[in-house]
Design a protein around this motif. Sequence first.
Motif, PDB file in Angstrom:
ATOM      1  N   PHE A 136      41.809 -11.438  20.172  1.00 43.71           N
ATOM      2  CA  PHE A 136      42.811 -11.186  21.216  1.00 43.71           C
ATOM      3  C   PHE A 136      43.225  -9.702  21.210  1.00 43.71           C
ATOM      4  O   PHE A 136      43.291  -9.062  22.255  1.00 43.71           O
ATOM      5  N   ILE A 137      43.455  -9.151  20.026  1.00 43.51           N
ATOM      6  CA  ILE A 137      43.854  -7.738  19.922  1.00 43.51           C
ATOM      7  C   ILE A 137      42.766  -6.851  20.521  1.00 43.51           C
ATOM      8  O   ILE A 137      43.029  -5.925  21.288  1.00 43.51           O
ATOM      9  N   THR A 138      41.515  -7.168  20.175  1.00 42.23           N
ATOM     10  CA  THR A 138      40.401  -6.366  20.696  1.00 42.23           C
ATOM     11  C   THR A 138      40.328  -6.479  22.223  1.00 42.23           C
ATOM     12  O   THR A 138      40.185  -5.470  22.914  1.00 42.23           O
ATOM     13  N   GLN A 139      40.470  -7.698  22.723  1.00 43.21           N
ATOM     14  CA  GLN A 139      40.448  -7.887  24.190  1.00 43.21           C
ATOM     15  C   GLN A 139      41.538  -7.057  24.866  1.00 43.21           C
ATOM     16  O   GLN A 139      41.350  -6.520  25.945  1.00 43.21           O
ATOM     17  N   GLN A 140      42.683  -6.957  24.227  1.00 45.16           N
ATOM     18  CA  GLN A 140      43.813  -6.234  24.823  1.00 45.16           C
ATOM     19  C   GLN A 140      43.612  -4.723  24.837  1.00 45.16           C
ATOM     20  O   GLN A 140      44.121  -4.043  25.704  1.00 45.16           O
ATOM     21  N   HIS A 141      42.903  -4.192  23.853  1.00 39.01           N
ATOM     22  CA  HIS A 141      42.871  -2.734  23.685  1.00 39.01           C
ATOM     23  C   HIS A 141      41.525  -2.066  23.931  1.00 39.01           C
ATOM     24  O   HIS A 141      41.471  -0.899  24.316  1.00 39.01           O
ATOM     25  N   TYR A 142      40.435  -2.766  23.652  1.00 40.89           N
ATOM     26  CA  TYR A 142      39.135  -2.074  23.633  1.00 40.89           C
ATOM     27  C   TYR A 142      38.745  -1.517  25.005  1.00 40.89           C
ATOM     28  O   TYR A 142      38.130  -0.460  25.088  1.00 40.89           O
ATOM     29  N   GLY A 143      39.139  -2.211  26.061  1.00 45.06           N
ATOM     30  CA  GLY A 143      38.799  -1.759  27.422  1.00 45.06           C
ATOM     31  C   GLY A 143      39.324  -0.361  27.705  1.00 45.06           C
ATOM     32  O   GLY A 143      38.682   0.431  28.413  1.00 45.06           O
ATOM     33  N   ARG A 144      40.494  -0.043  27.125  1.00 44.00           N
ATOM     34  CA  ARG A 144      41.073   1.300  27.365  1.00 44.00           C
ATOM     35  C   ARG A 144      40.159   2.377  26.797  1.00 44.00           C
ATOM     36  O   ARG A 144      40.064   3.474  27.324  1.00 44.00           O
ATOM     37  N   TYR A 145      39.504   2.051  25.680  1.00 40.99           N
ATOM     38  CA  TYR A 145      38.545   2.999  25.083  1.00 40.99           C
ATOM     39  C   TYR A 145      37.241   3.000  25.874  1.00 40.99           C
ATOM     40  O   TYR A 145      36.778   4.045  26.327  1.00 40.99           O
ATOM     41  N   LYS A 146      36.684   1.800  26.079  1.00 41.34           N
ATOM     42  CA  LYS A 146      35.365   1.709  26.705  1.00 41.34           C
ATOM     43  C   LYS A 146      35.367   2.332  28.104  1.00 41.34           C
ATOM     44  O   LYS A 146      34.445   3.054  28.477  1.00 41.34           O
ATOM     45  N   ASN A 147      36.432   2.070  28.857  1.00 42.24           N
ATOM     46  CA  ASN A 147      36.467   2.574  30.241  1.00 42.24           C
ATOM     47  C   ASN A 147      37.175   3.916  30.344  1.00 42.24           C
ATOM     48  O   ASN A 147      37.143   4.557  31.393  1.00 42.24           O
ATOM     49  N   GLY A 148      37.864   4.322  29.307  1.00 45.31           N
ATOM     50  CA  GLY A 148      38.592   5.603  29.332  1.00 45.31           C
ATOM     51  C   GLY A 148      37.723   6.722  28.777  1.00 45.31           C
ATOM     52  O   GLY A 148      36.774   7.137  29.416  1.00 45.31           O
ATOM     53  N   ARG A 149      38.028   7.202  27.597  1.00 43.71           N
ATOM     54  CA  ARG A 149      37.219   8.221  26.895  1.00 43.71           C
ATOM     55  C   ARG A 149      37.077   9.510  27.683  1.00 43.71           C
ATOM     56  O   ARG A 149      36.077  10.208  27.582  1.00 43.71           O
TER      57      ARG A 149
END
Length: 255
Positions: A167-180
């Motif tokens: 759940f934590i990964t689902q909440q946060h990882y997108g900000r990295y994957k799509n941001g950067r």
Amino acid sequence: MIFYFTGTGNSQMVAETIAKYIDDRAYSITGAMKRGAYDYALGIDEPVGFVMPTYYYGIPVHIPEFIEKLHFDHTPRYIWTCLTCDGLTAGAGGMLDQILRQNGYIPSARFSCPVVNNAVVMGGQMPVRNVDALLDRAQKRSANIAAYIRERRMGNFDDCAGMGADFITQQHYGRYKNGRGTRHFVLRDSCIGCGICAEQCPADAIAVGGGKAQWVKDKCYYCLRCINNCPERAISYDGQDNTYTFMNNRVEGEP
Ligand SMILES: Cc1cc2nc3c(=O)[nH]c(=O)nc-3n(C[C@H](O)[C@H](O)[C@H](O)COP(=O)(O)O)c2cc1C
Ligand code: SF4
Ligand code: SF4
């Protein structure tokens, strides 16, 4: 055979420490990708390991491409992974296992190793203290991991995953994957155009032009090596004050 990706040296230190204890070799994923070196011959019953930092409770964004291109002369029987971190890997180990499975590998053991937080300028991080003690602890843990690998232990030994990992990964990882976005890296006047950041960027996202560093790609891996390794501390994240930087001084520089 151990493959590691590193921004600031922690994962390299862990990979090399484990390699020393199991009499193995550690290869840089950055070096391999830059050279297009994806074909490897394994010894009989040689284990294969992957070591990398945790980013936003997931894995560095280019690792799936590396694993997809990787090719061995025969299928490794024992595959282990180790996520270095600041203390919380959440679903990162599971994400890496899933990428391995998608590419036909069966992961055998999952480890994690807290080292030192290198995200010193993000989110108002406090300066890193007791670096030597933290590095000693990480090297001891690497030696313990090596003992597990030697015994070919099977299972999930990542005790940094915490509660509600996926759940934590689902909440946060997108900000990295799509941001950067490299637009967040702001250059100060103190840049002397030495070119270290450009030479050392694993994503080839920096060039020096007109005597100053400039970002030539919109997105990068967010390893923060450029910020942490600049001798003039000339790079800031969104203009934040980065009085403190961190590079692991127990490893030699990377290709
Ligand atoms: C963009 C970014 C995101 C990070 N996210 C996490 C995280 O989710 N959990 C964690 O424990 N540490 C996190 N860290 C800290 C690193 O995983 C840790 O410092 C790692 O050991 C750095 O490895 P390296 O020196 O091999 O690059 C993050 C660091 C960066 C730069
Ligand atoms: S940003 Fe730092 S490392 Fe990069 S060229 Fe300028 S002074 Fe050198
Ligand atoms: S631009 Fe900086 S943060 Fe991005 S990949 Fe290159 S060295 Fe790492």
